[in-house]
Design a protein around this motif. Structure first.
Motif, short mmCIF file in Angstrom:
data_model
loop_
_atom_site.label_atom_id
_atom_site.label_comp_id
_atom_site.label_asym_id
_atom_site.label_seq_id
_atom_site.Cartn_x
_atom_site.Cartn_y
_atom_site.Cartn_z
N TRP A 15 -51.63 18.06 -44.86
CA TRP A 15 -50.68 17.48 -45.81
C TRP A 15 -51.20 17.72 -47.22
CZ3 TRP A 15 -50.35 12.27 -48.34
CH2 TRP A 15 -49.08 12.08 -48.92
N ALA A 16 -51.76 16.71 -47.87
CA ALA A 16 -52.39 16.87 -49.18
C ALA A 16 -53.37 15.71 -49.36
CB ALA A 16 -51.35 16.88 -50.30
N VAL A 17 -54.39 15.95 -50.17
CA VAL A 17 -55.40 14.93 -50.42
C VAL A 17 -55.50 14.69 -51.92
CG1 VAL A 17 -57.33 16.55 -50.56
CG2 VAL A 17 -57.75 14.20 -49.84
N PRO A 18 -55.64 13.44 -52.36
CA PRO A 18 -55.69 13.19 -53.81
C PRO A 18 -56.91 13.83 -54.47
CG PRO A 18 -55.22 11.16 -52.60
CD PRO A 18 -55.62 12.19 -51.59
N ALA A 19 -56.72 14.35 -55.66
CA ALA A 19 -57.84 14.75 -56.50
C ALA A 19 -58.41 13.51 -57.18
CB ALA A 19 -57.36 15.78 -57.52
#
Length: 388
Positions: A15-19
Motif C-alpha cells: 500500500w503506502a507507508v508514511p514518511a
C-alpha cells in the motif's frame, strides 16, 4: 525494531507507508480529533478532517504515480573479472501524464556489486528514460536476479510507495584471461610425433618453411632440428621455428579436475589457467575443447568460458575423461598417473610432490604451479618436469 521494520516494508510494498512528515501530520491529526472529541470544538473537527483528507490524498497519489511505468533491461554482455560490466534499464511511461520524482532500485547479487539506486526527475507522457550504471566484478560467476523496484512519494512527499517489476537479468563474468606470449607446456607437449609425421608428409624442402608458425630465440632444451638457420645467421644468434602445435584433425582438450579436492585459491588459479590456455590454444589452432567433471566436453568460445565462469570444485563426476591426450589441471598427484598417452599436466602442489612424481618415472610432461607465485610467469616458464 525488526518487527516494525518488516511491517513498514510490507506496507510500503502493498500500500503506502508514511514518511517522516507524514508521521508528523498523522500525529497532529490524531491530536486534533481527540481534542475535538473532548471539547466538542468545531474548528478542531475541521482541522482533523483536513488532516485526514490530506493524508488520504497523499497516500493514494504515489500509488497512481507508479502505475503505467514499464521497465525493460538492456542487453548484458559478458565480461571478464576486473572489466567493467555495463548494466542498463529503460523506463517507459505508457500514460498520457508525465511521471515525476521516481526512484529506481536495482538489486544485483552481493558478489557482483552493491544495490544501486537512481533518481528520475521526470518521464514525459509516452516517453522513456534510460539509466545505465557500471559495476566492476571481482569474482567470476553466472549471476541472476529477478526484480527492479520503483519507489515514489510524489507529489506531496508524505507517503512512500514501492512496487516491484519482474525484470530478469543474467550477468556472466568470465575468469581472467592472462595474455600469454608463449606456453612451453602446449608448444612442446606430447605431440612431437604428430609434428614429425606432418613434416614427413610435407617433405624435406617444405619442412623448413611450410609448417613454421613463427620464429623465436633459442631456449635451452630446444631440438636443433627446429633451428631456422637463415634467420639465425641474419641475427647472429640461434632462432627456433615454432611449428603448428598439432597436426590437422587433432584437437586440444583442456581438462579441469573439478571433481578433485582443491583449496579455494588454487582452484581459482586453475580456472584462470584453463581460460588462458584456451585463449592461447585458440590462437594456434581451430579445435580447442574444455572438459569438466560434471558437464563434460564443451566446444565454442561462449560455451567454454561460460562453463569456466560457473564451475566449482568438488563437482560430481558425470562425464568420463576423453581417451585422447589432454592437458590435465589438477591438485591431486595420483590422478596424473592415469592420463591417456601423450597428455601433460599442471599440478598445484609443493615442489617436494613434483620431485616425487619425477622420481616415480612419470613419462608425462608437466608444470608445477605454486600458488604464491605469479601465474602468468609460471605458465610461460620452462617445464618443471620434462619428457623421459
Amino acid at each position: 525494531m525488526h518487527l516494525i521494520h518488516k511491517l513498514a516494508s510490507w506496507l510500503e510494498t502493498h500500500w503506502a507507508v508514511p514518511a517522516y512528515a507524514g508521521w508528523v501530520i498523522l500525529g497532529l491529526t490524531t491530536f486534533f480529533l481527540l481534542a475535538a472529541a473532548n471539547t466538542l470544538a468545531g474548528w478542531l473537527y475541521v482541522l482533523g478532517g483536513l488532516g485526514l483528507g490530506l493524508l488520504l490524498v497523499s497516500a493514494v497519489l504515489p500509488i497512481k504515480s507508479l502505475q503505467g511505468v514499464q521497465v525493460e533491461r538492456l542487453p548484458l554482455l559478458p565480461v571478464s573479472v576486473g572489466e567493467s560490466l555495463n548494466l542498463g534499464l529503460k523506463l517507459s511511461n505508457s500514460t498520457k501524464t508525465a511521471k515525476s520524482l521516481l526512484q529506481v532500485h536495482d538489486h544485483p547479487p552481493k558478489n557482483l556489486g552493491a544495490t544501486t539506486a537512481h533518481s528520475i526527475a521526470d518521464i514525459p507522457a509516452q516517453g522513456t528514460h534510460t539509466w545505465t550504471y557500471t559495476l566492476k566484478p571481482q569474482q567470476r560467476g553466472v549471476y541472476r536476479w529477478q526484480n527492479v523496484q520503483l519507489r515514489s512519494a510524489a507529489p506531496l512527499g508524505l507517503f512512500w510507495c514501492r512496487r516491484s517489476r519482474p525484470v530478469k537479468a543474467k550477468a556472466i563474468v568470465y575468469p581472467q584471461i592472462l595474455p600469454l606470449q608463449q606456453c612451453p607446456l602446449l608448444d612442446h607437449s606430447g605431440h612431437e610425433q604428430d609434428r614429425q609425421r606432418q613434416a614427413q608428409q610435407i617433405g624435406p624442402h617444405n619442412n623448413n618453411e611450410g609448417v613454421t608458425r613463427s620464429v623465436r630465440p633459442y631456449r635451452w632444451g630446444d631440438p636443433l632440428r627446429l633451428v631456422h638457420w637463415r634467420t639465425s645467421a641474419r641475427h647472429n644468434e640461434l632462432r627456433i621455428r615454432e611449428l603448428e602445435m598439432f597436426a590437422g584433425g587433432q584437437t586440444l582438450v583442456i581438462a579441469l579436475d573439478s571433481a578433485g579436492n582443491w583449496h579455494s585459491d588454487q582452484f581459482e588459479q586453475a580456472v584462470i589457467a584453463a581460460a588462458s590456455l584456451y585463449a592461447y590454444g585458440q590462437k594456434h589452432q581451430d579445435q580447442v575443447q574444455l572438459w569438466t567433471a560434471q558437464i563434460g566436453l564443451q566446444t565454442g568460445r561462449q560455451a567454454i568460458l561460460e562453463t569456466l565462469a560457473q564451475v566449482q570444485a568438488g563437482e560430481v563426476t558425470v562425464a568420463p575423461l576423453p581417451q585422447q591426450s589432454v592437458v590435465w589441471l589438477t591438485a591431486d598427484l595420483a590422478s596424473a598417473s592415469a592420463l591417456p598417452p601423450g597428455s601433460c599436466w599442471l599440478l598445484w602442489s609443493d615442489e617436494g610432490v613434483a620431485q616425487k612424481l619425477a622420481s616415480q618415472g612419470n613419462h608425462l610432461q608437466g608444470q608445477l604451479i605454486q600458488s604464491d607465485q605469479p601465474l602468468a610467469a609460471q605458465l610461460q616458464a620452462s617445464l618443471s618436469i620434462s619428457v623421459r
